[in-house]
Design an enzyme around this catalytic site. Structure first.
Site, PDB file in Angstrom:
ATOM      1  CG  ASP A 311      20.793   9.036   2.026  1.00  0.00           C
ATOM      2  OD1 ASP A 311      21.192   9.856   2.784  1.00  0.00           O
ATOM      3  OD2 ASP A 311      21.383   8.416   1.275  1.00  0.00           O
ATOM      4  CD  GLU A 354      24.545  11.119   0.730  1.00  0.00           C
ATOM      5  OE1 GLU A 354      24.814  10.115   1.099  1.00  0.00           O
ATOM      6  OE2 GLU A 354      25.160  12.293   0.920  1.00  0.00           O
TER       7      GLU A 354
END
Length: 437
Positions: A311, A354
């Site tokens: 992430d 993301e």
């Protein structure tokens, strides 16, 4: 008185003729006496309806005037063979009628020799057999028309035979083979390996398997394979019906066609539906589909597979502060860094936003940690210059190991829990599920 009557009868009766003379006069075909050079010395009356030439116009001329090719036609060659071999010649000759029609003449050329090597005179006997040959001639014409159609097709008509012991041979290959892959049909019929050896990679085995299955089930098959050609690797699709031969072998009658454009279009379509458009990485669906294949391979080897969830740190703040365009640039830069830092055979996909997932192929725990640490450091070293401002971003990772036969979704869930512990521990780090924060 009796003597007078006998004299009168002799005057009224026609002169007696021999059997050869009667045959010569009434033979229903052309009979010609030739000298050794093929010059016509004498002809019988039936030469007129057979050849269309008047008898008087033939005497003194070379018989090759009847030939389709007067300079070196089949009649000329037959005469030469007869003279050179001092033996009779017999066969079917194509000659030309006076009106231009093609004649099919059963021909005998007989030397009239007084000695074993005397060919000073030749007897030529010809009989028109065109009527008897009409069905065969019509069939040949139809076959020629069919061959012309087949030759013009954008592909290859073939017949493939497999003997009971497995040997393959081509009974027929149309001329389109040359345009398809640069090989002459006759050369491949003489040696099928000339074509089969050009199959790329595992496609030869795929063809063998398809033929074996079709031979057992007697069901038609369709298979696309790659083949090396002078123009490069092409995709060729074979479609064929199947039947059992009288010798116990198998016959396939089929069609080969170039499907390279179709395959390229399929590849582009597959790439579109399996690729994240922004980053060029696998999308979620494609990552899981490819991941299952990796897991199946690892299970056969009894290996564990490292997986990781990744992430981008503070990505929302990046978007809010610098705009979504800056966020997109950061995602693209991360994708580029992944391609540079990971190995070509590792899988990485964008699961959404993301959030990314990685599968490290054939890696033990220490190697997996090293690969991911190299990626984490490479991301941290990146600099983004946006509007005169230099930005940095980092990633957090959670890693887990998937045992043989395990579930990919469950393993990614454990990796995701580790990812959140990495974020709570300060971000820009890698955490195992078993690690304690």
């Amino acid at each position: 008185m009796s003597r007078i009557l006998d004299k009168w009868r002799r005057r009224r009766s026609p002169p007696a003729t021999s059997l050869p003379e009667r045959l010569y006069a009434h033979f229903p075909g052309a009979v010609m006496l030739l000298d050794a050079h093929g010059v016509i010395l004498e002809v019988n009356p039936s030469v007129v309806p057979v050849t269309g030439h008047a008898a008087a116009s033939l005497v003194g001329r070379r018989v090759t005037l009847l030939d389709e090719q007067p300079l070196r036609g089949p009649l000329s060659r037959a005469l030469a063979d007869c003279v050179q071999q001092h033996q009779p010649w017999r066969g079917l000759l194509h000659c030309r009628h006076a009106d231009g029609r093609r004649l099919h003449l059963d021909t005998l050329i007989q030397p009239l020799a007084e000695g074993s090597h005397d060919t000073s005179r030749l007897l030529l006997i010809q009989h028109d057999v065109g009527t008897q040959l009409e069905p065969a001639i019509a069939d040949r014409a139809r076959l020629d028309r069919l061959e012309a159609v087949v030759t013009g097709l954008p592909g290859v008509v073939f017949q493939l035979h497999q003997a009971p012991r497995g040997a393959l041979s081509f009974g027929y290959l149309s001329e389109g083979l040359t345009a398809l892959c640069g090989l002459a049909p006759d050369a491949v019929k003489a040696s099928p390996e000339r074509l089969l050896d050009r199959l790329v990679g595992d496609d030869r085995q795929a063809l063998t398997n398809a033929l074996a299955q079709s031979s057992v089930s007697l069901e038609a098959f369709q298979l696309a394979v790659r083949i090396e050609t002078p123009a490069g690797v092409r995709w060729v699709e074979a479609t064929a019906g199947v039947r059992r031969d009288a010798d116990g072998g198998t016959l396939w009658d089929g069609w080969l066609q170039d499907v390279t454009r179709r395959k390229e279009a399929e590849r582009r379509t597959q790439q579109l539906i399996s690729t994240d458009m922004l980053t060029g990485m696998l999308n979620r669906r494609a990552f899981f589909a490819n991941g299952e294949a990796v897991l199946a391979h690892a299970a056969r080897q009894g290996r564990r597979v490292p997986v990781a969830m990744i992430d981008l740190d503070h990505f929302k703040a990046l978007n809010d502060t610098h705009g979504h365009a800056a966020g997109d640039i950061a995602l693209q830069r991360f994708a580029t860094t992944c391609r540079d830092s990971l190995r070509p055979y590792d899988l990485i996909g964008r699961l959404g936003g993301e959030e990314f997932a990685v599968m490290l192929v054939d890696s033990d725990p220490e190697e997996a940690w090293s690969v991911l640490e190299r990626l984490r450091q490479a991301v941290a070293d990146n600099e983004l210059v946006l509007g005169g401002e230099t930005l940095h971003f980092t990633v957090s990772m959670g890693m887990a190991f998937l045992d043989p036969g395990g579930d990919l979704g469950e393993a990614l869930s454990r990796a995701d829990h580790a990812l959140y512990r990495a974020k709570r521990a300060g971000r820009n780090r890698i955490v195992f599920p078993e690690q304690v924060t």
